[in-house]
Structures are given as structure tokens and as C-alpha cells.
Design a protein around this motif. Sequence first.
Motif, PDB file in Angstrom:
ATOM      1  N   PHE A   7      57.758 -60.511  54.237  1.00  0.00           N
ATOM      2  CA  PHE A   7      59.057 -59.853  54.196  1.00  0.00           C
ATOM      3  C   PHE A   7      60.161 -60.902  54.342  1.00  0.00           C
ATOM      4  CE2 PHE A   7      56.393 -56.275  55.381  1.00  0.00           C
ATOM      5  CZ  PHE A   7      56.956 -55.243  54.642  1.00  0.00           C
ATOM      6  N   ASN A  36      58.642 -65.363  50.270  1.00  0.00           N
ATOM      7  CA  ASN A  36      59.386 -64.115  50.486  1.00  0.00           C
ATOM      8  C   ASN A  36      60.295 -63.719  49.329  1.00  0.00           C
ATOM      9  OD1 ASN A  36      61.733 -65.687  50.717  1.00  0.00           O
ATOM     10  ND2 ASN A  36      61.629 -65.749  52.947  1.00  0.00           N
ATOM     11  N   PRO A  47      54.315 -51.402  51.965  1.00  0.00           N
ATOM     12  CA  PRO A  47      55.258 -52.345  51.347  1.00  0.00           C
ATOM     13  C   PRO A  47      54.923 -52.650  49.890  1.00  0.00           C
ATOM     14  CG  PRO A  47      53.773 -53.493  52.844  1.00  0.00           C
ATOM     15  CD  PRO A  47      53.490 -52.035  53.005  1.00  0.00           C
TER      16      PRO A  47
END
Length: 380
Positions: free
Chosen positions: A130, A153, A88
Amino acid sequence: MVPKLASPEETRRRKIVGVNAETVTNISSTDFPGHYPGEDHSWSLEKFHQNFHVQFHKNDSFDTVFSLIGVDASIANAFRRILIAEIPTLAIGTVFVHNNTSVVHDEVLASRLGLVPLTGALNGLNWMEFAKKPKLNDENNDDEPEPASTDKNTVVLKLQATCDWRQNPPRAGETDPEKLYVGSNVYADQIEFVPQGRQPEFFPSPDGIIRPVNPKILLAKMRPGQVIDLDMHCFKGIGADHAKWSPVATATYRLLPTIDIIKPILGDDAKKFARCFPKGVIGLENVTEEEGNEVDGVYRGRTGEKKAIVKNTFKDTVSRECLRHQEFKDKVKLGRVQDHFIFSVESTGQFDSDYLFLESVRMLRAKCTSLKRSLANVMR
């Protein structure tokens, strides 16, 4: 029955992929139980420890080249795929355009902004979570609230740019926009970080703030009177969703080339042979007096002549150029080592290249742990 052991020469031959003029041979691994009668090829951790090696050839911040030796192609390819698509990163996901009078359309500008690599403090990037994706219109449920944006986030950036005439006009006939206008080029360094909540703690100023990796990425060109005013929301994502979240520009591997000179290549042929390869792969040496005086030696009577030797196969690109020439027929064999993978990892700048590879190892280990747990549950 005591298992048979293959000779070192035979073991090496089995690991070489043959590169011929028109074909490639011996491409499949054969080191598994039952393929060679009487030999023990069962996998063991001890044997893996003995054969596995890591060699670093280059380790810059954003460009790493290293070798993984003693692993199967499936493992090497798993690392490559994880590097590209599963680690990520942070990227611009949503652009709110308040005003854009430049010639660049809103959609095109938003796409360009999304592809700008961002960087920031490593602790802050790992601290972020996320963001939940909002549901599509046909999936909306009035009972479920929309996912909220929080400081954990979402990262907020803004871009405000204007273009005006210079106060002191240049000489007549000047056509250079940099001398005629102020702010004609909009660069990535004009993007500003707007911290929210606890973000100043995790993205401290000035070195830890969220910012473009390369400040001189050109976003748009403008002329006097034109304005760009927009806000951007950045989210964590993975390359499997969109290429803008891929942490690497390139993540590739190749097999280590091998060059075996079977018969002597001397004189002008040696110089021609060296020109068939990239510089530094083949070297030229004089035949020594000792070699020239050997009774049954291949260099007998050739003392002082130039001979071709293999210098550094790492630089070879396996172009097969030497196989096109008749004078080298049956004198050289080309190949690649099946279990020697030369990785090249080029980071986009959010993380160091070596850190990215360690992350891919951690993620593959987590996948294996999850699989073992699932198998254990099935066997209950």
C-alpha cells in the motif's frame, strides 16, 4: 438429564422462512441454547463439521455460483461485505494530464480511467504494498518528508493518442468516423505499462504486465487535430475507500427457495401452476396407475392426468405469483431455507472469483485471530 432431540420434520420446519402472500414469517434463527427447553443447542465444532457443506454450481474464471450450507446469516454477510470492500486491488489513483484537447474534460477522463479494471501477474499484485497517502495542506509537517513512490507501491501507465484524417478520403457523403478518421476512438488497449525498478521481474511480458481486463473499453472520442497525452499512477486500495478498488462487480447471496405442494394440483391447474414459476422449477407428470388405484390415495381415479411436481427450486425467484390465484389456495407453501446461502460472485477481472472468496475467508480468519488476541490481552 439427556437432551431431547427434535424430529427431522420439526428440525426442517424451524429452518424454513415462511413466504406468504403479504408477509414473511419465521425469519429469526432459534438454534441457540435455552430457546427450546430440554434441547441442547450449544455450538460445537463437531456439529458444525457435520452440518457445513459447500456446493459449487458454476465456477468460471470471473463468475462463480456456489452454496454455503449450515452457516449463520452473520457469517455469510461478513463474507459478502469483505468481498465488496476489504480485499485490496490495483487501480489508477492519480492522473497527470500533459495535454488533452478532446471534448472530454480532464476530470471526467481521469474518473473514467480510474474505473477501468486492471489485471496482471498474481504474484506481482501480491508483492505490491500500500502507498502512504500524502497529508492534507492543513496537516503538513515540515519535519516529516512526503511519502515516496517506489516500484513496490506505484505502477506507472501512460496513454498517448492522436486523431488524424485518413490519407485516402472515402467517397463523398461518408459520415462513418471509422472511415473518415484514424484514431477517432480511444480504447483501453492503448494504455501502456511503464515498468519501474523490479517490476519487470514480477510483471513479466507479455501475459503478466499490468493491462486493462477488457481492452475495448471506450475512453474517449476524438476528431482530427485532437490529442490526449497523460501519465497514470496506480496504487493498491480497498473498496471501502472507493468503488474502483472493489474486486467484484457483484457479490450477492440469496436463500434457497422451498416449494411444498400440500394438496394435488392436476390437469389444467397443473399447467397454470407451472406457468407461475420460472421455466424448470415445476414439472408435469402423469398420475401412474398405481397411484390412481390406491384406496385412500389423493390421486384415486385420476390415472393418466397431469400432476404438478417440484422439479428444481434452485431456479425459483420466489415471485409469489401462485399465491395470487384462488385455485391454489391452501395447496402450496413457499419458503426459504435459513442456513442455505447461494452466493454469486462476479469478479471485475483482476482475480478469479473463487480466489476472491478464499481471500475473504482468510481475511475473516485474520480478524477473528486479532479479536482473540485482544481479548486475551484484556483478560490478563
